[in-house]
Design a protein around this motif. Sequence first.
Motif, PDB file in Angstrom:
ATOM      1  N   TRP A 133       0.119 -10.321  -0.908  1.00 39.15           N
ATOM      2  CA  TRP A 133      -1.459  -9.928  -0.611  1.00 39.15           C
ATOM      3  C   TRP A 133      -1.989  -9.897   0.648  1.00 39.15           C
ATOM      4  CZ3 TRP A 133      -4.151  -8.979  -5.387  1.00 39.15           C
ATOM      5  CH2 TRP A 133      -3.346  -9.301  -6.808  1.00 39.15           C
ATOM      6  N   GLU A 134      -2.992  -8.973   0.876  1.00 39.55           N
ATOM      7  CA  GLU A 134      -3.445  -8.995   2.164  1.00 39.55           C
ATOM      8  C   GLU A 134      -4.924  -8.214   2.074  1.00 39.55           C
ATOM      9  OE1 GLU A 134      -4.200 -10.622   5.051  1.00 39.55           O
ATOM     10  OE2 GLU A 134      -2.193 -10.745   5.155  1.00 39.55           O
ATOM     11  N   ARG A 135      -5.775  -8.601   3.168  1.00 39.35           N
ATOM     12  CA  ARG A 135      -7.028  -8.056   3.345  1.00 39.35           C
ATOM     13  C   ARG A 135      -7.024  -7.086   4.600  1.00 39.35           C
ATOM     14  NH1 ARG A 135     -10.985  -8.646  -0.280  1.00 39.35           N
ATOM     15  NH2 ARG A 135     -10.807 -10.512  -1.676  1.00 39.35           N
ATOM     16  N   SER A 136      -7.842  -5.933   4.350  1.00 33.61           N
ATOM     17  CA  SER A 136      -7.900  -4.874   5.680  1.00 33.61           C
ATOM     18  C   SER A 136      -8.783  -5.539   6.716  1.00 33.61           C
ATOM     19  CB  SER A 136      -8.230  -3.585   5.227  1.00 33.61           C
ATOM     20  OG  SER A 136      -9.563  -3.665   4.675  1.00 33.61           O
ATOM     21  N   LYS A 137      -8.589  -5.257   7.830  1.00 33.99           N
ATOM     22  CA  LYS A 137      -9.315  -5.462   9.157  1.00 33.99           C
ATOM     23  C   LYS A 137     -10.594  -4.642   9.153  1.00 33.99           C
ATOM     24  CE  LYS A 137      -5.373  -7.309  11.623  1.00 33.99           C
ATOM     25  NZ  LYS A 137      -4.374  -7.144  12.694  1.00 33.99           N
ATOM     26  N   ASP A 138     -11.378  -5.094  10.242  1.00 32.54           N
ATOM     27  CA  ASP A 138     -12.820  -4.057  10.324  1.00 32.54           C
ATOM     28  C   ASP A 138     -12.605  -2.786  10.533  1.00 32.54           C
ATOM     29  OD1 ASP A 138     -14.108  -6.639  10.200  1.00 32.54           O
ATOM     30  OD2 ASP A 138     -14.427  -6.916  12.075  1.00 32.54           O
ATOM     31  N   ASP A 139     -11.277  -2.532  11.169  1.00 33.68           N
ATOM     32  CA  ASP A 139     -10.775  -0.978  11.250  1.00 33.68           C
ATOM     33  C   ASP A 139     -10.397  -0.370  10.273  1.00 33.68           C
ATOM     34  OD1 ASP A 139      -8.585  -2.099  11.671  1.00 33.68           O
ATOM     35  OD2 ASP A 139      -7.917  -1.561  13.676  1.00 33.68           O
ATOM     36  N   GLY A 140     -10.031  -1.147   8.984  1.00 32.06           N
ATOM     37  CA  GLY A 140      -9.444  -0.730   7.935  1.00 32.06           C
ATOM     38  C   GLY A 140      -7.853  -0.801   7.831  1.00 32.06           C
ATOM     39  N   THR A 141      -7.417  -1.197   8.997  1.00 31.32           N
ATOM     40  CA  THR A 141      -5.999  -1.430   9.192  1.00 31.32           C
ATOM     41  C   THR A 141      -5.606  -2.654   8.194  1.00 31.32           C
ATOM     42  OG1 THR A 141      -5.868  -2.887  11.151  1.00 31.32           O
ATOM     43  CG2 THR A 141      -5.972  -0.238  11.216  1.00 31.32           C
ATOM     44  N   PHE A 142      -4.058  -2.850   7.843  1.00 30.46           N
ATOM     45  CA  PHE A 142      -3.595  -3.975   7.229  1.00 30.46           C
ATOM     46  C   PHE A 142      -2.024  -4.037   7.536  1.00 30.46           C
ATOM     47  CE2 PHE A 142      -3.079  -0.267   3.867  1.00 30.46           C
ATOM     48  CZ  PHE A 142      -1.703  -0.549   3.736  1.00 30.46           C
ATOM     49  N   GLU A 143      -1.658  -5.188   7.446  1.00 28.81           N
ATOM     50  CA  GLU A 143      -0.224  -5.407   7.522  1.00 28.81           C
ATOM     51  C   GLU A 143       0.302  -6.524   6.438  1.00 28.81           C
ATOM     52  OE1 GLU A 143       1.030  -6.996  11.202  1.00 28.81           O
ATOM     53  OE2 GLU A 143       1.128  -4.902  12.061  1.00 28.81           O
ATOM     54  N   VAL A 144       1.152  -6.071   5.454  1.00 30.52           N
ATOM     55  CA  VAL A 144       1.552  -6.778   4.332  1.00 30.52           C
ATOM     56  C   VAL A 144       2.817  -7.479   4.647  1.00 30.52           C
ATOM     57  CG1 VAL A 144       2.085  -7.413   1.891  1.00 30.52           C
ATOM     58  CG2 VAL A 144       0.201  -5.536   2.787  1.00 30.52           C
ATOM     59  N   ARG A 145       2.954  -8.638   5.269  1.00 27.75           N
ATOM     60  CA  ARG A 145       4.224  -8.964   5.753  1.00 27.75           C
ATOM     61  C   ARG A 145       5.104  -9.950   4.534  1.00 27.75           C
ATOM     62  NH1 ARG A 145       4.962  -9.059  11.283  1.00 27.75           N
ATOM     63  NH2 ARG A 145       3.000  -8.090  12.250  1.00 27.75           N
ATOM     64  N   GLY A 146       6.553 -10.226   4.793  1.00 30.41           N
ATOM     65  CA  GLY A 146       7.216 -11.130   4.140  1.00 30.41           C
ATOM     66  C   GLY A 146       7.953 -10.395   3.173  1.00 30.41           C
ATOM     67  N   LEU A 147       8.126  -9.420   3.298  1.00 28.17           N
ATOM     68  CA  LEU A 147       8.541  -8.558   2.136  1.00 28.17           C
ATOM     69  C   LEU A 147      10.237  -8.194   2.253  1.00 28.17           C
ATOM     70  CD1 LEU A 147       5.952  -5.575   2.055  1.00 28.17           C
ATOM     71  CD2 LEU A 147       6.182  -7.400   0.475  1.00 28.17           C
ATOM     72  N   LEU A 148      10.873  -7.940   1.133  1.00 22.81           N
ATOM     73  CA  LEU A 148      12.212  -7.547   1.360  1.00 22.81           C
ATOM     74  C   LEU A 148      12.439  -6.005   1.145  1.00 22.81           C
ATOM     75  CD1 LEU A 148      13.432 -10.011  -1.449  1.00 22.81           C
ATOM     76  CD2 LEU A 148      13.885 -10.291   0.945  1.00 22.81           C
TER      77      LEU A 148
END
Length: 199
Positions: A133-148
């Motif tokens: 899970w993650e939330r987008s930043k103020d500029d709408g960008t996101f990074e979902v980490r820790g994936l295989l």
Amino acid sequence: VVVRLHPAATVRGRIVIAGTDAEPCKRGWVSVESQDMDRQSYGSTKPDGSVELIGLPPGTYKVDVACDDYKPLPKYDDLRIEAGDAPELVWEVEEGRVISGRVTSADGEPIAKARIRASPVNGEGRAQQTTCWERSKDDGTFEVRGLLPGEYELHANAPHDAREAKATATITEASDADGSIAHVQFRADADRRSADFPG
């Protein structure tokens, strides 16, 4: 009435980041389950990466480890408990792959604090390895980490809106030095939700 009491152990350990000088996992957990699946225990980390599992009777337990933004090793050694407390253990986690993107409205305006969920499409492997899970930043960008590596379904919810935008992204086995990154962009308006993949 006969009440049988069994000796129970306390297991203490730490989750650390592989390839570092024992950098701790600040937000993670360890769970263990006995081979006959009738005994379980769970513990979450403290800020120093330490975790404690209390009240485990002797036996052999399967171990699962998770840490926010990191991926667990493919397998952890079984935990074997005899009488008395077990020695302190160390479990390592690794840098995972990343899905990055941007959440925007239909007219291209960024959507801040949208909730992003990445889940494996085929459901293979342990869920704790691949669902993040993650939330987008103020500029709408996101990074979902820790994936295989694998194919993921992405869900985005704008704040105060129960509807979802959906898309899929695939992380491959091949990667550059900084890892494989799949870019996904969501667009949403009041009437419909769709996913737009940049060319």
